[in-house]
Design a protein around this motif. Structure first.
Motif, mmCIF file in Angstrom:
data_model
loop_
_atom_site.group_PDB
_atom_site.id
_atom_site.type_symbol
_atom_site.label_atom_id
_atom_site.label_comp_id
_atom_site.label_asym_id
_atom_site.label_seq_id
_atom_site.Cartn_x
_atom_site.Cartn_y
_atom_site.Cartn_z
ATOM 1 N N CYS A 152 2.002 -12.918 -1.483
ATOM 2 C CA CYS A 152 2.172 -12.267 -2.784
ATOM 3 C C CYS A 152 1.226 -11.082 -2.929
ATOM 4 C CB CYS A 152 1.944 -13.292 -3.893
ATOM 5 S SG CYS A 152 2.283 -12.664 -5.553
ATOM 6 N N ALA A 153 -0.033 -11.254 -2.499
ATOM 7 C CA ALA A 153 -1.003 -10.159 -2.589
ATOM 8 C C ALA A 153 -0.594 -8.995 -1.697
ATOM 9 C CB ALA A 153 -2.394 -10.661 -2.216
ATOM 10 N N VAL A 154 -0.086 -9.291 -0.507
ATOM 11 C CA VAL A 154 0.349 -8.233 0.404
ATOM 12 C C VAL A 154 1.537 -7.478 -0.182
ATOM 13 C CG1 VAL A 154 1.365 -7.746 2.665
ATOM 14 C CG2 VAL A 154 -0.531 -9.360 2.463
ATOM 15 N N ARG A 155 2.503 -8.207 -0.695
ATOM 16 C CA ARG A 155 3.660 -7.535 -1.299
ATOM 17 C C ARG A 155 3.241 -6.645 -2.466
ATOM 18 N NH1 ARG A 155 6.091 -13.005 -0.793
ATOM 19 N NH2 ARG A 155 7.332 -13.019 1.129
ATOM 20 N N ALA A 156 2.256 -7.107 -3.239
ATOM 21 C CA ALA A 156 1.765 -6.297 -4.356
ATOM 22 C C ALA A 156 1.100 -5.022 -3.859
ATOM 23 C CB ALA A 156 0.787 -7.114 -5.201
ATOM 24 N N ALA A 157 0.331 -5.120 -2.769
ATOM 25 C CA ALA A 157 -0.330 -3.940 -2.210
ATOM 26 C C ALA A 157 0.693 -2.965 -1.634
ATOM 27 C CB ALA A 157 -1.325 -4.362 -1.133
ATOM 28 N N LEU A 158 1.705 -3.497 -0.958
ATOM 29 C CA LEU A 158 2.766 -2.634 -0.415
ATOM 30 C C LEU A 158 3.531 -1.930 -1.527
ATOM 31 C CD1 LEU A 158 4.117 -5.067 2.325
ATOM 32 C CD2 LEU A 158 2.928 -2.900 2.753
ATOM 33 N N GLN A 159 3.820 -2.671 -2.590
ATOM 34 C CA GLN A 159 4.523 -2.071 -3.732
ATOM 35 C C GLN A 159 3.658 -1.011 -4.395
ATOM 36 O OE1 GLN A 159 5.579 -4.842 -6.844
ATOM 37 N NE2 GLN A 159 7.030 -3.438 -7.773
ATOM 38 N N ASP A 160 2.372 -1.297 -4.529
ATOM 39 C CA ASP A 160 1.455 -0.342 -5.133
ATOM 40 C C ASP A 160 1.406 0.944 -4.310
ATOM 41 O OD1 ASP A 160 -0.703 0.358 -7.067
ATOM 42 O OD2 ASP A 160 -1.962 0.287 -5.277
ATOM 43 N N ALA A 161 1.420 0.788 -2.988
ATOM 44 C CA ALA A 161 1.374 1.962 -2.106
ATOM 45 C C ALA A 161 2.721 2.657 -2.006
ATOM 46 C CB ALA A 161 0.910 1.542 -0.715
ATOM 47 N N GLY A 162 3.811 1.926 -2.261
ATOM 48 C CA GLY A 162 5.142 2.465 -2.025
ATOM 49 C C GLY A 162 5.445 2.545 -0.544
ATOM 50 N N LEU A 163 5.088 1.468 0.181
ATOM 51 C CA LEU A 163 5.140 1.468 1.642
ATOM 52 C C LEU A 163 5.946 0.280 2.148
ATOM 53 C CD1 LEU A 163 3.832 2.932 4.182
ATOM 54 C CD2 LEU A 163 2.118 1.096 4.109
ATOM 55 N N ASP A 164 6.697 0.498 3.209
ATOM 56 C CA ASP A 164 7.416 -0.588 3.881
ATOM 57 C C ASP A 164 6.469 -1.278 4.852
ATOM 58 O OD1 ASP A 164 9.126 -1.927 5.961
ATOM 59 O OD2 ASP A 164 10.729 -1.097 4.738
#
Length: 395
Positions: A30-42
């Motif tokens: 969940c934390a990783v997905r949040a960081a990826l979403q925050d960055a706008g990164l795949d």
């Protein structure tokens, strides 16, 4: 350092009490997905990952990240006691700055058990076994107390004896933490307490510590995506927050000789790391408007003010009394509520500090926002020992 690393994305989940959290796999993913979403990164563009945790079996990092994706990247598992999260960040930043990778993930999580910290290995030497006599000898009058409490409580008592610091000062630090955490929806304890409330709480060490002065065992996860400026530009990522300087230290001889619990509790590790960071960046402690520091006990926050140079040696009580550790003062310390109120899931703490300071520099910390932030300092300490100090800057 030849170049600065961009903090492109951060993610964090609300911290919870042991037994009330999801599994570490769910928290970490969940934390990783949040960081990826925050960055706008795949996730497919992440080239390496460093994953920190203290209480877990081998390759828990893979177990958590496999929930996000099976991309075949190198995943390195990290354990450096309470500085584990910032150690993962240290390694991620080093990979980027050395040219090993253009985009790296740092993740930290902890699924903790209730009660005082303890070793789960009774058939081998304990951490710091060669030096633990320092703590035992200086706190033999409270031999029944848990080791961490003896270490940091004893360091606080030593400060009281050396400089006349009052127990009320530690209580005021805890009360300040609660006021800050009231504005943090991710903190585990958001109820505001007063100095008097802290002083009147259950006594853990007469004249030295009450229960509220110690951070609770906590579960949680946090993550950060770091990359080169060129990678950020190529993929349209934000690059307004940079790691300007970073240092990791371990125990010097002075941690143990001459015997001192202030030294044993990591003072000289923190002092040396901070000095290296200031020198790398060409700044001083007077330039720091906001800091997240390792307040595992209120006593350690007071010691750390001095180790980081936020005030002079022996001047922590004045720093607190003058309001220089909060909004309107010199350096707002732990706007997140710190470990005392936000919680301390060991592997996640360093990256939770990164999360807070990234938002402070972006200007997106909402009710916790410190005005005019250009530099932000992070201090994460693990006995055994390792200390990581990181300086972030706004670009």
């Amino acid at each position: 350092m030849s170049k600065n690393t961009v903090v492109a994305g951060v993610g964090m989940i609300p911290f919870t009490k042991p037994g009330a959290s999801p599994s570490y796999t769910d928290m970490g993913a969940c934390a990783v997905r949040a960081a990826l979403q925050d960055a706008g990164l795949d996730y497919a563009l992440v080239q390496q990952a460093y994953v920190g945790y203290v209480y877990g079996d081998s390759t828990c990092g893979q177990t958590a990240l496999y929930e996000v994706g099976l991309t075949g990247i190198p995943i390195v598992n990290v354990n450096n006691n309470c500085s584990t999260g910032s150690t993962a960040l240290y390694l991620a930043r080093a990979a980027v700055e050395s040219g090993q990778a253009d985009c790296v993930l740092a993740l930290g999580f902890e699924q903790m058990q209730a009660g005082a910290l303890k070793s789960h290995w009774d058939d081998r030497p304990r951490t710091r076994a060669r030096f633990v006599h320092v703590m035992h000898d200086l706190t033999e009058d409270v031999a029944e107390l848990p080791q961490a409490l003896r270490t940091f409580g004893g360091a606080g008592r030593e400060h009281m004896q050396k400089y006349g610091t009052r127990m009320e000062t530690f209580a005021a630090i805890r009360a300040k933490a609660s006021r800050h955490a009231a504005n943090n929806p991710l903190a585990i304890f958001r109820n505001v307490v007063t100095t008097e409330d802290v002083m009147n709480d259950k006594v853990m060490w007469p004249g030295v510590m009450t229960r509220l002065m110690a951070c609770p065992p906590t579960c949680g996860a946090a993550a950060a995506i770091v990359c080169t400026e060129a990678f950020a530009r190529k993929h349209g990522l934000r690059s307004d927050v940079r790691i300007l300087a970073q240092a990791m230290t371990t125990d010097p001889a002075t941690s143990f000789e001459p015997p001192s619990l202030i030294a044993y509790a990591g003072f000289y590790m923190a002092q040396a790391a901070a000095q290296k960071v200031y020198e790398q960046a060409g700044v001083g402690p007077q330039d720091i408007r906001v800091a997240e520091l390792h307040d595992c006990f209120a006593q350690n926050e007071a010691l750390t003010y001095e180790a980081l140079g936020l005030c002079g040696i022996g001047e922590a009580e004045k720093f607190v009394n003058d309001g220089d550790n909060t909004y309107g003062g010199k350096t707002v310390t732990n706007p997140s509520g710190g470990l005392l109120s936000k919680g301390h899931p060991l592997g996640a703490t360093g990256l939770a500090q990164c999360y807070e300071l990234t938002h402070q520099l972006r200007g997106s910390a909402e009710r916790r926002q410190v005005e005019g932030v250009q530099l932000a300092l992070q201090h994460n300490l693990g006995l055994g020992g390792a200390c990581v100090v990181t300086l972030y800057g706004k670009h």
